[in-house]
Write an enzyme that holds these catalytic residues in place. Structure first.
Site, mmCIF file in Angstrom:
data_model
loop_
_atom_site.group_PDB
_atom_site.id
_atom_site.type_symbol
_atom_site.label_atom_id
_atom_site.label_comp_id
_atom_site.label_asym_id
_atom_site.label_seq_id
_atom_site.Cartn_x
_atom_site.Cartn_y
_atom_site.Cartn_z
ATOM 1 N N LYS A 102 0.857 -1.185 0.000
ATOM 2 C CA LYS A 102 0.000 0.000 0.000
ATOM 3 C C LYS A 102 0.890 1.232 0.000
ATOM 4 O O LYS A 102 1.704 1.426 0.911
ATOM 5 C CB LYS A 102 -0.922 0.016 1.209
ATOM 6 C CG LYS A 102 -1.787 1.275 1.255
ATOM 7 C CD LYS A 102 -2.449 1.443 2.610
ATOM 8 C CE LYS A 102 -2.967 2.873 2.757
ATOM 9 N NZ LYS A 102 -3.430 3.152 4.121
ATOM 10 N N GLY A 163 -7.908 9.088 10.369
ATOM 11 C CA GLY A 163 -8.136 9.128 11.800
ATOM 12 C C GLY A 163 -9.218 10.078 12.269
ATOM 13 O O GLY A 163 -9.441 10.223 13.473
ATOM 14 N N ALA A 189 -9.521 5.459 4.896
ATOM 15 C CA ALA A 189 -9.414 6.600 5.817
ATOM 16 C C ALA A 189 -10.738 7.320 5.987
ATOM 17 O O ALA A 189 -11.492 7.523 5.029
ATOM 18 C CB ALA A 189 -8.357 7.606 5.367
ATOM 19 N N GLY A 190 -11.023 7.688 7.236
ATOM 20 C CA GLY A 190 -12.167 8.524 7.555
ATOM 21 C C GLY A 190 -13.367 7.809 8.128
ATOM 22 O O GLY A 190 -14.272 8.444 8.663
ATOM 23 N N ASN A 211 -8.569 1.638 10.377
ATOM 24 C CA ASN A 211 -7.744 1.320 11.538
ATOM 25 C C ASN A 211 -8.315 1.972 12.798
ATOM 26 O O ASN A 211 -8.775 1.298 13.699
ATOM 27 C CB ASN A 211 -6.294 1.766 11.311
ATOM 28 C CG ASN A 211 -5.395 1.387 12.477
ATOM 29 O OD1 ASN A 211 -5.155 0.214 12.706
ATOM 30 N ND2 ASN A 211 -4.930 2.369 13.230
ATOM 31 N N THR A 212 -8.317 3.305 12.822
ATOM 32 C CA THR A 212 -8.714 4.019 14.035
ATOM 33 C C THR A 212 -10.138 3.709 14.468
ATOM 34 O O THR A 212 -10.428 3.618 15.663
ATOM 35 C CB THR A 212 -8.562 5.537 13.820
ATOM 36 O OG1 THR A 212 -7.241 5.809 13.346
ATOM 37 C CG2 THR A 212 -8.776 6.300 15.115
#
Length: 259
Positions: A102, A163, A189-190, A211-212
């Site tokens: 990635k 994040g 993301a987001g 992830n977050t």
């Protein structure tokens, strides 16, 4: 076991799950492993510059998540130049033999948006070097088309800043990217909660990377399971085709012939 007739295919490899999760921000690697199991994901992203994959004197990710049963996706988190990104992934290939990677090249520490000119330049170098590149990018259909034309294995537009947990901020552009792209489109993301993942899938995306949203949930393992269900539900809704939106009510039962 019934074979999945709707697998996710990236660089010629089939995956049953359309959810990809990260390996950062968890309390420890053991919690990460439990979240992975609950999520059903088959791919985990690994920030090569931040996650220990080579020093046996410290806790290692590989002790909790077996790279023989889970696909490691090395990424270039924390890289702000093409040179850093290319060097990082070449080192990852030497360390673990990983070819599917990635790429992300960031522009500013405050918002972490991708630096698209550097991203294009480093993607070209990596593809010429034999890597299968999944690429984090802006939600710009023009840049997404350029990355696909270069030969990227997957296009990964952001839903919102990394994040942030803000969800899909630009569904129109995400949908445009989906419609024009022949390789997998994976929102990266987001995402903040399960409904965000469902929205991404209902737009026609092939997968979601997060992830977050899982790692910083009050109960990461339960959230991982919620995300698994959300991605499945969103994909099913997209394949089913939603009803048209209408300006006025339309009764479920016909009015004609009422007593």
């Amino acid at each position: 076991m019934v074979k999945n007739t709707d697998p996710l295919i990236i660089a010629g490899t089939e995956f049953q799950s359309r959810l990809i999760i990260g390996t950062g921000k968890y309390k420890d690697y053991e919690e990460n492993a439990r979240a992975l199991e609950a999520s059903g994901a088959e791919i985990v992203t690994v920030a090569v510059r931040r996650v220990n994959i080579s020093n046996p004197k410290e806790p290692m990710l590989m002790d909790s998540i077996d790279p023989k049963s889970t696909v490691y996706l090395p990424n270039t988190a924390g890289c702000f130049t093409g040179e850093d990104a290319v060097r990082t992934l070449r080192l990852a290939r030497e360390a673990g033999g990983w070819n599917l990677v990635k790429l992300e090249v960031l522009s500013d520490p405050k918002h972490l948006y991708p630096e698209m000119e550097e991203t294009l330049r480093s993607a070209k170098l990596l593809i010429e070097d034999g890597f299968d590149v999944m690429v984090y990018c802006s939600d710009d259909p023009v840049f997404a088309r350029k990355l696909e034309d270069l030969g990227c294995a997957a296009i990964m537009p952001l839903g919102a800043p990394i994040g942030s947990g803000l969800g899909i901020q630009n569904p129109v552009n995400i949908r445009l990217i989906v419609e024009q792209t022949s390789v997998p489109v994976i929102v990266d993301a987001g995402v903040g909660t399960a409904s965000d993942a469902t929205i991404a899938m209902e737009l026609g995306c092939d997968g979601v990377l997060m992830n977050t949203a899982i790692a910083e949930a009050k109960d990461p393992v339960l959230m991982a399971e919620a995300m698994k269900n959300a991605v499945i539900a969103g994909r099913q809704a997209y394949l089913a085709g939603r009803m048209p939106r209408k300006k006025y009510a339309d009764p479920s039962s016909p009015l004609a012939g009422l007593i």
